[in-house]
Write a protein that holds these residues in place. Structure first.
Motif, PDB file in Angstrom:
ATOM      1  N   PRO A  81       0.372  -1.632   0.019  1.00 41.81           N
ATOM      2  CA  PRO A  81      -0.138  -0.211  -0.283  1.00 41.81           C
ATOM      3  C   PRO A  81       1.280   1.738  -0.035  1.00 41.81           C
ATOM      4  CG  PRO A  81      -0.328  -1.408   2.027  1.00 41.81           C
ATOM      5  CD  PRO A  81       0.396  -1.697   1.372  1.00 41.81           C
ATOM      6  N   ALA A  95      -8.145   5.458  -4.824  1.00 42.64           N
ATOM      7  CA  ALA A  95      -8.532   3.684  -4.856  1.00 42.64           C
ATOM      8  C   ALA A  95      -8.275   2.756  -3.687  1.00 42.64           C
ATOM      9  CB  ALA A  95      -7.351   3.343  -5.935  1.00 42.64           C
ATOM     10  N   LEU A  96      -7.116   2.985  -2.751  1.00 37.02           N
ATOM     11  CA  LEU A  96      -6.805   2.577  -1.704  1.00 37.02           C
ATOM     12  C   LEU A  96      -8.544   2.365  -0.913  1.00 37.02           C
ATOM     13  CD1 LEU A  96      -3.216   2.547  -0.875  1.00 37.02           C
ATOM     14  CD2 LEU A  96      -4.327   0.648  -1.464  1.00 37.02           C
ATOM     15  N   ALA A  98     -11.076   1.826  -1.897  1.00 36.72           N
ATOM     16  CA  ALA A  98     -12.105   1.211  -2.729  1.00 36.72           C
ATOM     17  C   ALA A  98     -11.670  -0.644  -2.230  1.00 36.72           C
ATOM     18  CB  ALA A  98     -12.321   1.594  -3.935  1.00 36.72           C
ATOM     19  N   VAL A  99     -10.671  -0.480  -2.619  1.00 30.93           N
ATOM     20  CA  VAL A  99      -9.359  -1.809  -1.936  1.00 30.93           C
ATOM     21  C   VAL A  99      -9.813  -2.611  -0.823  1.00 30.93           C
ATOM     22  CG1 VAL A  99      -7.325  -3.109  -1.630  1.00 30.93           C
ATOM     23  CG2 VAL A  99      -7.618  -1.683  -4.095  1.00 30.93           C
ATOM     24  N   ARG A 100      -9.939  -1.583   0.648  1.00 31.73           N
ATOM     25  CA  ARG A 100      -9.904  -1.874   1.974  1.00 31.73           C
ATOM     26  C   ARG A 100     -11.697  -1.954   1.403  1.00 31.73           C
ATOM     27  NH1 ARG A 100     -10.151   3.200   4.396  1.00 31.73           N
ATOM     28  NH2 ARG A 100     -12.472   2.899   3.683  1.00 31.73           N
ATOM     29  N   ASP A 101     -12.253  -1.078   1.289  1.00 33.13           N
ATOM     30  CA  ASP A 101     -14.481  -1.527   1.113  1.00 33.13           C
ATOM     31  C   ASP A 101     -14.649  -3.136   0.867  1.00 33.13           C
ATOM     32  OD1 ASP A 101     -14.217   0.325   2.515  1.00 33.13           O
ATOM     33  OD2 ASP A 101     -15.441   1.362   1.118  1.00 33.13           O
ATOM     34  N   TRP A 102     -13.425  -3.107  -0.330  1.00 34.04           N
ATOM     35  CA  TRP A 102     -13.997  -4.422  -1.648  1.00 34.04           C
ATOM     36  C   TRP A 102     -13.174  -5.960  -0.217  1.00 34.04           C
ATOM     37  CZ3 TRP A 102     -10.759  -8.832  -2.694  1.00 34.04           C
ATOM     38  CH2 TRP A 102     -11.509  -9.376  -3.043  1.00 34.04           C
ATOM     39  N   MET A 103     -12.092  -5.018   0.234  1.00 34.02           N
ATOM     40  CA  MET A 103     -11.399  -6.628   1.420  1.00 34.02           C
ATOM     41  C   MET A 103     -12.733  -6.927   2.722  1.00 34.02           C
ATOM     42  SD  MET A 103      -8.869  -8.146   0.230  1.00 34.02           S
ATOM     43  CE  MET A 103      -7.849  -8.052   1.501  1.00 34.02           C
ATOM     44  N   SER A 107     -14.215 -10.416   2.559  1.00 32.74           N
ATOM     45  CA  SER A 107     -12.568 -10.761   3.182  1.00 32.74           C
ATOM     46  C   SER A 107     -12.871 -12.567   3.885  1.00 32.74           C
ATOM     47  CB  SER A 107     -13.043 -10.212   4.970  1.00 32.74           C
ATOM     48  OG  SER A 107     -13.530 -10.466   5.680  1.00 32.74           O
TER      49      SER A 107
END
Length: 129
Positions: A81, A95-96, A98-103, A107
């Protein structure tokens, strides 16, 4: 491992990230660094994974650079990151999250993939011995 995979799959709809992780969104760099060192240094799964890799490589009589490869890949994944922010700048900063929300939402998929990896390693060990 199969029981863990079953448990993760059936709790996927109700799984929530730990409460302390929410505080990381507003953490200062100093707090983030301290927490990173603490988690990396004393997190039981990290210690067990490192020990398992070390024991496996020692048992196999692997050369020293196999250890170095494990360490470099681990450090790269941890630093990813931060490296993205350095390389991509504001695009990564946008973008990060959005990546966190996807994770957070998916999860369980990551957990299942890790469990599948360990099952595969166990099957490979059993077949090759």
């Amino acid at each position: 491992l199969c029981a863990a995979a079953f448990f993760v799959f059936h709790r996927r709809k109700t799984a929530e990230p730990p409460k302390w992780m929410g505080g990381l969104q507003t953490a200062t760099p100093k707090l983030s660094f301290k927490l990173g060192l603490l988690l990396l240094g004393v997190f039981p799964t990290d210690i067990l994974t490192s020990a398992a890799v070390g024991f496996h490589l020692a048992r196999e009589g692997a050369p020293w650079y196999y250890y170095l490869t494990f360490v470099l890949v681990t450090v790269f994944l941890i630093a990813l990151p931060g490296l993205l922010v350095l390389v991509m700048g504001q695009r990564a900063v946008r973008a990060l999250p959005a990546v966190r929300d996807w994770m957070n939402a998916n999860s369980w998929i990551v957990s299942e993939a890790v469990i599948a990896l360990f099952i595969g390693l166990q099957v490979n060990t059993l077949v090759s011995s």
